[in-house]
Design a protein around this motif. Structure first.
Motif, PDB file in Angstrom:
ATOM      1  N   LEU A  44       0.821  -1.217   0.000  1.00 33.03           N
ATOM      2  CA  LEU A  44       0.000   0.000   0.000  1.00 33.03           C
ATOM      3  C   LEU A  44       0.849   1.258   0.000  1.00 33.03           C
ATOM      4  O   LEU A  44       0.532   2.246  -0.689  1.00 33.03           O
ATOM      5  N   THR A  45       1.931   1.252   0.771  1.00 36.98           N
ATOM      6  CA  THR A  45       2.718   2.469   0.931  1.00 36.98           C
ATOM      7  C   THR A  45       3.674   2.721  -0.227  1.00 36.98           C
ATOM      8  O   THR A  45       4.379   3.727  -0.240  1.00 36.98           O
ATOM      9  N   ARG A  46       3.705   1.847  -1.208  1.00 35.76           N
ATOM     10  CA  ARG A  46       4.460   2.134  -2.442  1.00 35.76           C
ATOM     11  C   ARG A  46       3.725   3.135  -3.325  1.00 35.76           C
ATOM     12  O   ARG A  46       4.334   3.770  -4.194  1.00 35.76           O
TER      13      ARG A  46
ATOM     14  N   GLN B 164       0.662   4.816   8.806  1.00 39.90           N
ATOM     15  CA  GLN B 164       1.530   5.862   9.331  1.00 39.90           C
ATOM     16  C   GLN B 164       2.722   5.264  10.066  1.00 39.90           C
ATOM     17  O   GLN B 164       3.861   5.758   9.941  1.00 39.90           O
ATOM     18  N   LEU B 165       2.511   4.222  10.827  1.00 40.86           N
ATOM     19  CA  LEU B 165       3.609   3.547  11.510  1.00 40.86           C
ATOM     20  C   LEU B 165       4.605   2.988  10.500  1.00 40.86           C
ATOM     21  O   LEU B 165       5.829   3.103  10.682  1.00 40.86           O
ATOM     22  N   HIS B 166       4.085   2.388   9.447  1.00 37.51           N
ATOM     23  CA  HIS B 166       4.955   1.793   8.437  1.00 37.51           C
ATOM     24  C   HIS B 166       5.751   2.866   7.709  1.00 37.51           C
ATOM     25  O   HIS B 166       6.960   2.698   7.460  1.00 37.51           O
ATOM     26  N   LEU B 167       5.103   3.964   7.362  1.00 36.07           N
ATOM     27  CA  LEU B 167       5.797   5.055   6.679  1.00 36.07           C
ATOM     28  C   LEU B 167       6.897   5.631   7.563  1.00 36.07           C
ATOM     29  O   LEU B 167       8.018   5.902   7.102  1.00 36.07           O
ATOM     30  N   ARG B 168       6.579   5.834   8.820  1.00 40.04           N
ATOM     31  CA  ARG B 168       7.566   6.388   9.743  1.00 40.04           C
ATOM     32  C   ARG B 168       8.765   5.455   9.876  1.00 40.04           C
ATOM     33  O   ARG B 168       9.918   5.898   9.880  1.00 40.04           O
ATOM     34  N   ALA B 169       8.493   4.163   9.968  1.00 37.99           N
ATOM     35  CA  ALA B 169       9.580   3.199  10.157  1.00 37.99           C
ATOM     36  C   ALA B 169      10.467   3.077   8.929  1.00 37.99           C
ATOM     37  O   ALA B 169      11.657   2.761   9.045  1.00 37.99           O
TER      38      ALA B 169
ATOM     39  N   TYR C 232       3.026  -3.575  16.899  1.00 40.90           N
ATOM     40  CA  TYR C 232       3.468  -3.478  15.515  1.00 40.90           C
ATOM     41  C   TYR C 232       4.637  -2.504  15.386  1.00 40.90           C
ATOM     42  O   TYR C 232       5.595  -2.758  14.644  1.00 40.90           O
ATOM     43  N   ALA C 233       4.589  -1.400  16.132  1.00 42.85           N
ATOM     44  CA  ALA C 233       5.689  -0.434  16.099  1.00 42.85           C
ATOM     45  C   ALA C 233       6.982  -1.064  16.610  1.00 42.85           C
ATOM     46  O   ALA C 233       8.069  -0.830  16.057  1.00 42.85           O
ATOM     47  N   GLU C 234       6.875  -1.862  17.654  1.00 41.60           N
ATOM     48  CA  GLU C 234       8.068  -2.526  18.195  1.00 41.60           C
ATOM     49  C   GLU C 234       8.617  -3.560  17.218  1.00 41.60           C
ATOM     50  O   GLU C 234       9.840  -3.719  17.079  1.00 41.60           O
TER      51      GLU C 234
ATOM     52  N   GLY D  63       6.902   5.640  18.979  1.00 46.66           N
ATOM     53  CA  GLY D  63       5.482   5.839  19.279  1.00 46.66           C
ATOM     54  C   GLY D  63       4.664   4.806  18.573  1.00 46.66           C
ATOM     55  O   GLY D  63       5.101   4.144  17.649  1.00 46.66           O
ATOM     56  N   SER D  64       3.438   4.664  19.013  1.00 46.38           N
ATOM     57  CA  SER D  64       2.597   3.595  18.461  1.00 46.38           C
ATOM     58  C   SER D  64       1.749   4.050  17.303  1.00 46.38           C
ATOM     59  O   SER D  64       1.487   3.301  16.385  1.00 46.38           O
ATOM     60  N   THR D  65       1.264   5.265  17.324  1.00 47.55           N
ATOM     61  CA  THR D  65       0.420   5.761  16.228  1.00 47.55           C
ATOM     62  C   THR D  65       0.747   7.213  15.993  1.00 47.55           C
ATOM     63  O   THR D  65       1.371   7.880  16.803  1.00 47.55           O
ATOM     64  N   SER D  66       0.274   7.721  14.859  1.00 46.25           N
ATOM     65  CA  SER D  66       0.476   9.135  14.578  1.00 46.25           C
ATOM     66  C   SER D  66      -0.661   9.943  15.166  1.00 46.25           C
ATOM     67  O   SER D  66      -1.676   9.415  15.542  1.00 46.25           O
TER      68      SER D  66
END
Length: 259
Positions: free
Chosen positions: A146-148, A200-205, A242-244, A256-259
Motif C-alpha cells: 500500500l505504501t508504495r 503511518q507507523l509503516h511510513l515512519r519506520a 506493531y511499532a516494536e 510511538g505507536s500511532t500518529s
C-alpha cells in the motif's frame, strides 16, 4: 517428553513453533514434501504420501500447514488425510492453527479454514484449536504494498490486531504441554489499529512520506472487517506491538505507536 510432528514446519509460524517445542524438551519432527536434515519426515498433505510413516510414534501434531492461494488440497483435503493417518497411528493430540473470524468473514480461504476446523473437531481424536489474528509479518507485507503508492488508500473502518508470531508459537507449545482443550479463546496482538494508523507507523519506520487517505470499500467482506470480525479484543497478548516489531526489524528504537 513427547514427540511432536509439525506440519508447515518450514513456514513462519511452523519454524517458531518447532523452536519453542525443542526448547521445552520435546522431540520435533517436521513434515516436508522434500528430504531435509535430521528430524524431517517426508510427506505430502496434498496426496497423503508418507503421512503414515511420518506419524509413527508421534504423541502430538501441530498442524500449521496452509496454502491460501489454493486451500482445497492442503487445508481441507489435506487436513482430512492427516486426521485419517493420525487415527491409524494411535490417536495423537491434534493441535490446529486457525485464524480469528473465519466463521464471520466471507472469503474463500477462510471457508476452507473453517472446513478444516470442522474436520478436526469431528475427527474423534483428542484436539485443540487456537485462532490467532494476523502476524506482524503479514501486516507488514500488506502495508509495504500500500505504501508504495503515491497516495496510500486506507479502507475506512477497517481495523487489525497484528500479533507477534513468537507469542503465538509459545501459546501452541504450551497447548501441547497442557493437553487437549477443544476450542481455546482467540489470541490477538496487544493493539487494535486502523489501516490508516498502521500505514503511518509503516511510513515512519521506513522513512517515507505519503498522504494517507481513508476510502470507503463496499461489499460483505468490508462490512465484516468494519464490524471487527477479525479482532480478538478479549484475547490481547502481551507480545510486541506493531511499532516494536518494525523497530526491531529495522534495528531502531520505536518512537510511538500511532500518529
Amino acid at each position: 517428553m513427547t514427540t511432536v510432528l509439525v506440519t508447515g514446519g518450514t513456514g513462519l509460524l511452523g519454524r517458531a513453533v518447532a523452536g519453542e517445542l525443542t526448547a521445552a524438551g520435546h522431540t520435533v519432527r517436521i513434515l516436508s514434501r522434500r528430504p531435509g536434515g535430521p528430524g524431517t519426515a517426508v510427506g505430502d498433505l496434498a496426496t497423503g504420501a508418507g503421512l503414515d510413516t511420518a506419524l509413527q510414534g508421534v504423541d502430538a501434531v501441530v498442524h500449521s500447514a496452509s496454502d491460501p492461494r489454493d486451500p482445497r488440497p492442503v487445508d481441507v483435503d489435506g487436513t482430512r488425510r492427516l486426521v485419517a493417518a493420525a487415527r491409524r497411528a494411535g490417536e495423537p493430540h491434534l493441535v490446529y492453527v486457525s485464524i480469528v473470524g473465519i466463521d464471520r468473514i466471507p472469503w474463500p480461504y477462510y471457508r476452507a479454514k473453517l472446513a478444516a476446523e470442522r474436520a478436526v473437531g469431528a475427527s474423534g481424536l483428542p484436539w485443540t484449536i487456537l485462532r490467532a489474528t494476523q502476524f506482524h509479518e503479514f501486516t507488514a507485507d500488506l502495508l509495504a504494498r500500500l505504501t508504495r503508492l503515491p497516495v496510500v488508500p486506507a479502507p475506512r473502518g477497517w481495523r487489525f490486531q497484528p500479533v507477534d508470531v513468537r507469542e503465538v508459537a509459545a501459546r501452541f507449545a504450551a497447548t501441547v504441554d497442557a493437553g487437549p482443550a477443544g476450542r481455546l479463546p482467540d489470541l490477538g496482538g496487544p493493539q487494535v489499529l486502523t489501516v490508516a494508523e498502521l500505514a503511518q507507523l509503516h511510513l515512519r519506520a521506513t522513512g517515507r512520506r505519503r498522504r494517507v487517505v481513508a476510502v470507503p470499500v463496499p461489499g460483505a467482506f468490508s462490512r465484516s472487517l468494519r464490524a471487527g470480525a477479525n479482532l480478538a479484543p478479549s484475547g490481547c497478548s502481551a507480545g510486541r506491538t506493531y511499532a516494536e516489531f518494525l523497530a526491531e526489524r529495522a534495528g531502531t528504537v520505536p518512537t510511538g505507536s500511532t500518529s
